[in-house]
Design a protein around this motif. Structure first.
Motif, PDB file in Angstrom:
ATOM      1  N   SER A 190       0.853  -1.192   0.000  1.00 40.78           N
ATOM      2  CA  SER A 190       0.000   0.000   0.000  1.00 40.78           C
ATOM      3  C   SER A 190       0.887   1.239   0.000  1.00 40.78           C
ATOM      4  O   SER A 190       2.028   1.203   0.468  1.00 40.78           O
ATOM      5  N   VAL A 191       0.352   2.354  -0.525  1.00 43.67           N
ATOM      6  CA  VAL A 191       1.169   3.554  -0.705  1.00 43.67           C
ATOM      7  C   VAL A 191       0.511   4.761  -0.060  1.00 43.67           C
ATOM      8  O   VAL A 191      -0.711   4.899  -0.051  1.00 43.67           O
ATOM      9  N   HIS A 216       3.299  11.201   1.825  1.00 42.22           N
ATOM     10  CA  HIS A 216       4.438  11.051   2.725  1.00 42.22           C
ATOM     11  C   HIS A 216       5.536  10.178   2.118  1.00 42.22           C
ATOM     12  O   HIS A 216       6.514   9.853   2.793  1.00 42.22           O
ATOM     13  N   SER A 217       5.382   9.764   0.859  1.00 41.04           N
ATOM     14  CA  SER A 217       6.371   8.909   0.178  1.00 41.04           C
ATOM     15  C   SER A 217       6.651   7.646   0.976  1.00 41.04           C
ATOM     16  O   SER A 217       7.808   7.273   1.216  1.00 41.04           O
ATOM     17  N   LEU A 218       5.571   6.983   1.393  1.00 42.29           N
ATOM     18  CA  LEU A 218       5.688   5.754   2.169  1.00 42.29           C
ATOM     19  C   LEU A 218       5.100   4.582   1.392  1.00 42.29           C
ATOM     20  O   LEU A 218       4.053   4.702   0.763  1.00 42.29           O
ATOM     21  N   LEU A 219       5.770   3.449   1.483  1.00 39.48           N
ATOM     22  CA  LEU A 219       5.248   2.190   0.961  1.00 39.48           C
ATOM     23  C   LEU A 219       5.239   1.192   2.109  1.00 39.48           C
ATOM     24  O   LEU A 219       6.251   0.998   2.787  1.00 39.48           O
ATOM     25  N   THR A 276       8.923  -3.688   7.147  1.00 36.06           N
ATOM     26  CA  THR A 276       7.607  -3.584   6.526  1.00 36.06           C
ATOM     27  C   THR A 276       7.400  -2.268   5.778  1.00 36.06           C
ATOM     28  O   THR A 276       6.555  -2.204   4.880  1.00 36.06           O
ATOM     29  N   THR A 277       8.153  -1.222   6.125  1.00 39.70           N
ATOM     30  CA  THR A 277       7.904   0.105   5.561  1.00 39.70           C
ATOM     31  C   THR A 277       9.134   0.615   4.828  1.00 39.70           C
ATOM     32  O   THR A 277      10.257   0.522   5.343  1.00 39.70           O
ATOM     33  N   LEU A 278       8.899   1.171   3.631  1.00 40.18           N
ATOM     34  CA  LEU A 278       9.953   1.799   2.846  1.00 40.18           C
ATOM     35  C   LEU A 278       9.692   3.300   2.783  1.00 40.18           C
ATOM     36  O   LEU A 278       8.636   3.735   2.311  1.00 40.18           O
ATOM     37  N   PHE A 279      10.647   4.100   3.280  1.00 38.09           N
ATOM     38  CA  PHE A 279      10.569   5.556   3.213  1.00 38.09           C
ATOM     39  C   PHE A 279      11.332   6.004   1.969  1.00 38.09           C
ATOM     40  O   PHE A 279      12.569   5.949   1.952  1.00 38.09           O
ATOM     41  N   VAL A 280      10.609   6.419   0.949  1.00 37.42           N
ATOM     42  CA  VAL A 280      11.223   6.774  -0.327  1.00 37.42           C
ATOM     43  C   VAL A 280      11.721   8.221  -0.268  1.00 37.42           C
ATOM     44  O   VAL A 280      10.956   9.140   0.032  1.00 37.42           O
ATOM     45  N   THR A 281      13.017   8.417  -0.568  1.00 38.71           N
ATOM     46  CA  THR A 281      13.612   9.750  -0.548  1.00 38.71           C
ATOM     47  C   THR A 281      14.007  10.217  -1.944  1.00 38.71           C
ATOM     48  O   THR A 281      14.327  11.393  -2.118  1.00 38.71           O
ATOM     49  N   MET A 282      14.022   9.327  -2.925  1.00 41.32           N
ATOM     50  CA  MET A 282      14.416   9.710  -4.275  1.00 41.32           C
ATOM     51  C   MET A 282      13.350  10.611  -4.908  1.00 41.32           C
ATOM     52  O   MET A 282      12.166  10.508  -4.598  1.00 41.32           O
TER      53      MET A 282
END
Length: 271
Positions: free
Chosen positions: A148-149, A153-156, A189-195
């Motif tokens: 889920s996205v 907040h750029s979170l997956l 479980t969570t990916l914080f996307v910074t790109m």
């Protein structure tokens, strides 16, 4: 006589004030619960028995009951005299050993029907009983992975249904996540996307001892350097082709004009 009588009363009083110092027996299952067992493998539960110098193990009993239910029915797996080094269980695949300071239960060919709450009860020579329990469950495969996205907040977030001991791994365009893409939470479980921009294919893979499964979230396509280079090459080729065609047309037109002028001069000379 008075001194001896006084000492006897003191010893008796101490025994009464410390009922678990020399007289109470204890039992403790060493396995960390809940215990998860892979189907077809062996369940092994170990328990330590603590006893004082005045205590003696009379009977050791292993039992199992369902983990849930209104009135769960307890099933006896083995009952062993305390002095026996080994005793037979109620089924061929159940084996129990009793030692001086412990007991071990082993069930071969574990299946889902063997799941539940296991209890070991130690009875001393006076008939007093003490019990320890442990929850045992079957080891489940990984099921129903989803991503889920939260774009704002750029979170997956990666989710998994009910697999045992799931391990999470993240990939961007089939490559493990690096600092240039983002960071992963401690539990995975969570990916914080910074790109920037937020683009490409983000894949979460969940695995355990039995299976693995994955899910992918697809964002907007990423403009890579390779695509830019390819576009530049295509434009250059088209420009060269257009320039070549234009040069050919100009050359042909110039040649046609020259031939006309020569023909006109030739006619003038003849006349």
């Amino acid at each position: 006589m008075d001194l001896q009588c006084c000492l006897c009363w003191r010893v008796a009083l101490l025994l009464l004030l410390m009922p678990c110092g020399l007289q109470c027996m204890s039992v403790h299952i060493l396995n960390e619960e809940p215990v998860h067992v892979i189907p077809g493998s062996s369940l092994v539960l170990k328990a330590r028995i603590g006893q004082g110098p005045l205590e003696e193990v009379s009977v050791v009993t292993w039992e199992r009951e369902p983990e849930t239910g209104i009135s769960p029915e307890r099933v006896t797996l083995a009952t062993c005299p305390g002095r026996s080094l080994k005793c037979a269980g109620t089924r061929p695949n159940v084996h129990v050993n009793v030692e001086q300071q412990g007991t071990t239960l082993q069930i071969n060919g574990y299946s889902s029907s063997d799941s539940g709450v296991y209890a070991v009860t130690v009875t001393d020579h006076t008939g007093a009983k003490t019990t320890a329990q442990c929850i045992v469950r079957i080891y489940e495969e990984v099921h129903h992975v989803s991503v889920s996205v939260n774009v704002s907040h750029s979170l997956l977030v990666c989710g998994e249904a009910w697999g045992t001991d799931p391990h999470f791994s993240w990939f961007h365009e089939r490559v493990a996540i690096t600092k240039t893409v983002g960071r992963v939470s401690k539990d995975g479980t969570t990916l914080f996307v910074t790109m920037t921009p937020f683009c490409g294919h983000f894949t979460c893979m969940v695995s355990n001892k039995l299976s693995y499964s994955s899910a992918t979230y697809t964002a907007a396509p990423c403009e890579t350097e390779d695509r830019g280079t390819t576009a530049a090459v295509v434009c250059l080729v088209l420009l060269l082709l257009f320039g070549g065609v234009l040069a050919f047309l100009l050359w042909r037109r110039h040649r046609h004009n020259n031939r006309g002028e020569r023909l006109h001069e030739h006619l003038d000379d003849t006349i």
